[in-house]
Design a protein around this motif. Structure first.
Motif, PDB file in Angstrom:
ATOM      1  N   TYR A  82       0.845  -1.188   0.000  1.00  0.00           N
ATOM      2  CA  TYR A  82       0.000   0.000   0.000  1.00  0.00           C
ATOM      3  C   TYR A  82       0.886   1.245   0.000  1.00  0.00           C
ATOM      4  O   TYR A  82       1.942   1.259   0.632  1.00  0.00           O
ATOM      5  CB  TYR A  82      -0.913   0.023   1.233  1.00  0.00           C
ATOM      6  N   THR A  84       2.069   5.077   1.006  1.00  0.00           N
ATOM      7  CA  THR A  84       1.931   5.896   2.203  1.00  0.00           C
ATOM      8  C   THR A  84       0.944   7.035   1.922  1.00  0.00           C
ATOM      9  O   THR A  84       0.690   7.380   0.765  1.00  0.00           O
ATOM     10  CB  THR A  84       3.281   6.493   2.615  1.00  0.00           C
ATOM     11  N   MET A  85       0.412   7.620   2.981  1.00  0.00           N
ATOM     12  CA  MET A  85      -0.503   8.744   2.825  1.00  0.00           C
ATOM     13  C   MET A  85       0.191   9.896   2.098  1.00  0.00           C
ATOM     14  O   MET A  85      -0.413  10.549   1.238  1.00  0.00           O
ATOM     15  CB  MET A  85      -1.003   9.218   4.182  1.00  0.00           C
ATOM     16  N   VAL A  88       0.299   9.182  -1.640  1.00  0.00           N
ATOM     17  CA  VAL A  88      -1.024   9.365  -2.252  1.00  0.00           C
ATOM     18  C   VAL A  88      -1.302  10.847  -2.466  1.00  0.00           C
ATOM     19  O   VAL A  88      -1.701  11.272  -3.556  1.00  0.00           O
ATOM     20  CB  VAL A  88      -2.131   8.733  -1.387  1.00  0.00           C
ATOM     21  N   VAL A  89      -1.057  11.656  -1.424  1.00  0.00           N
ATOM     22  CA  VAL A  89      -1.395  13.079  -1.489  1.00  0.00           C
ATOM     23  C   VAL A  89      -0.579  13.791  -2.555  1.00  0.00           C
ATOM     24  O   VAL A  89      -1.126  14.501  -3.410  1.00  0.00           O
ATOM     25  CB  VAL A  89      -1.208  13.751  -0.114  1.00  0.00           C
ATOM     26  N   THR A 162      -3.632   4.743  -5.387  1.00  0.00           N
ATOM     27  CA  THR A 162      -3.533   6.177  -5.681  1.00  0.00           C
ATOM     28  C   THR A 162      -4.343   6.521  -6.919  1.00  0.00           C
ATOM     29  O   THR A 162      -5.019   7.558  -6.970  1.00  0.00           O
ATOM     30  CB  THR A 162      -2.061   6.583  -5.882  1.00  0.00           C
ATOM     31  N   ILE A 165      -7.993   6.764  -5.965  1.00  0.00           N
ATOM     32  CA  ILE A 165      -8.301   8.017  -5.256  1.00  0.00           C
ATOM     33  C   ILE A 165      -8.414   9.176  -6.242  1.00  0.00           C
ATOM     34  O   ILE A 165      -9.334   9.997  -6.182  1.00  0.00           O
ATOM     35  CB  ILE A 165      -7.228   8.325  -4.195  1.00  0.00           C
TER      36      ILE A 165
END
Length: 239
Positions: A82, A84-85, A88-89, A162, A165
């Motif tokens: 997965y 990381t946050m 993704v951002v 990602t 999202i």
């Protein structure tokens, strides 16, 4: 990814379209074009959008099916673990700005007279659009837009999570910018330099100008802001 795109399209598109059809008096003060004809429920209206959505996403599925081996072989997306946050951002932010800038020039090209009637004219059927009409377009336009949306992810070799999202956000924004209402409580209001659905609605209302997908800075930079848009923003929000 296509399932995420369809889910987000209907998740936001159906409620917004329902509001436009019911036209509740309490929400009329938020209508961007208050004098536009009321969106009447009829079978043709719904079938216009749904037929295009079914046809265009079916074409997308067939294309993805055939290029999937290439995607896996080249590692265009990765699927292990997965992200990381933070990953993704920052990657979604890059996707937003890259796709928005590319869309500006692609959209201007579609308004060039020699090509307009063949591709983009269909999408301009509604001067006061409704949310599901955001997906009402020629197959060629749909496939080109999908390519533009996914291209930054390919260049970044994003994790598929990602990509989901980003696609979810892009369809949310598409439904919102075609919904016909400028609600002050929309979470997208907290996105810096985003000015809400009125930006794209003025493109439909005036036909020329406001070509970018999300942010207005490109139109201001190149002098293509839609007539009356700046006056609307000053009157409504003091901007």
């Amino acid at each position: 990814t296509l399932l995420v795109a369809l889910t987000s399209l209907f998740l936001f598109g159906i409620p917004y379209t329902y509001i436009a059809m019911k036209d509740p008096p309490s929400l009329r003060k938020y209508k961007i074009q208050p004098n536009a004809p009321h969106l009447e429920w009829n079978r043709d209206l719904v079938s216009d959008a749904l037929k295009d959505i079914a046809r265009n996403y079916a074409a997308s599925f067939v294309i993805v099916f055939f290029i999937w081996p290439y995607i896996k072989a080249t590692g265009a997306f990765h699927f292990v673990g997965y992200p990381t946050m933070f990953e993704v951002v920052w990657q979604v932010v890059v996707c937003i700005f890259v796709e928005d800038f590319n869309f500006y020039w692609f959209h201007r090209f579609l308004h060039w007279r020699p090509v307009y009637g063949y591709i983009h004219k269909k999408h301009h059927k509604y001067k006061a659009p409704y949310a599901l009409a955001g997906a009402y377009m020629a197959m060629t336009e749909h496939l080109l837009i999908m390519t533009g949306v996914l291209l930054p992810c390919v260049l970044l070799r994003s994790h598929v999570f990602t990509v989901w999202i980003w696609v979810f956000f892009r369809n949310w924004e598409t439904a919102e910018e075609h919904c016909g209402y400028d609600f002050p409580w929309n979470p997208t209001r907290y996105i810096p330099i985003y000015e809400g659905p009125a930006y794209h609605e003025y493109h439909h209302a005036k036909f020329n100008g406001n070509y970018a997908a999300i942010f207005p800075y490109t139109d201001r930079l190149f002098g293509t802001t839609a007539p009356g848009y700046e006056e609307y923003m000053k009157e409504r929000f003091g901007k």
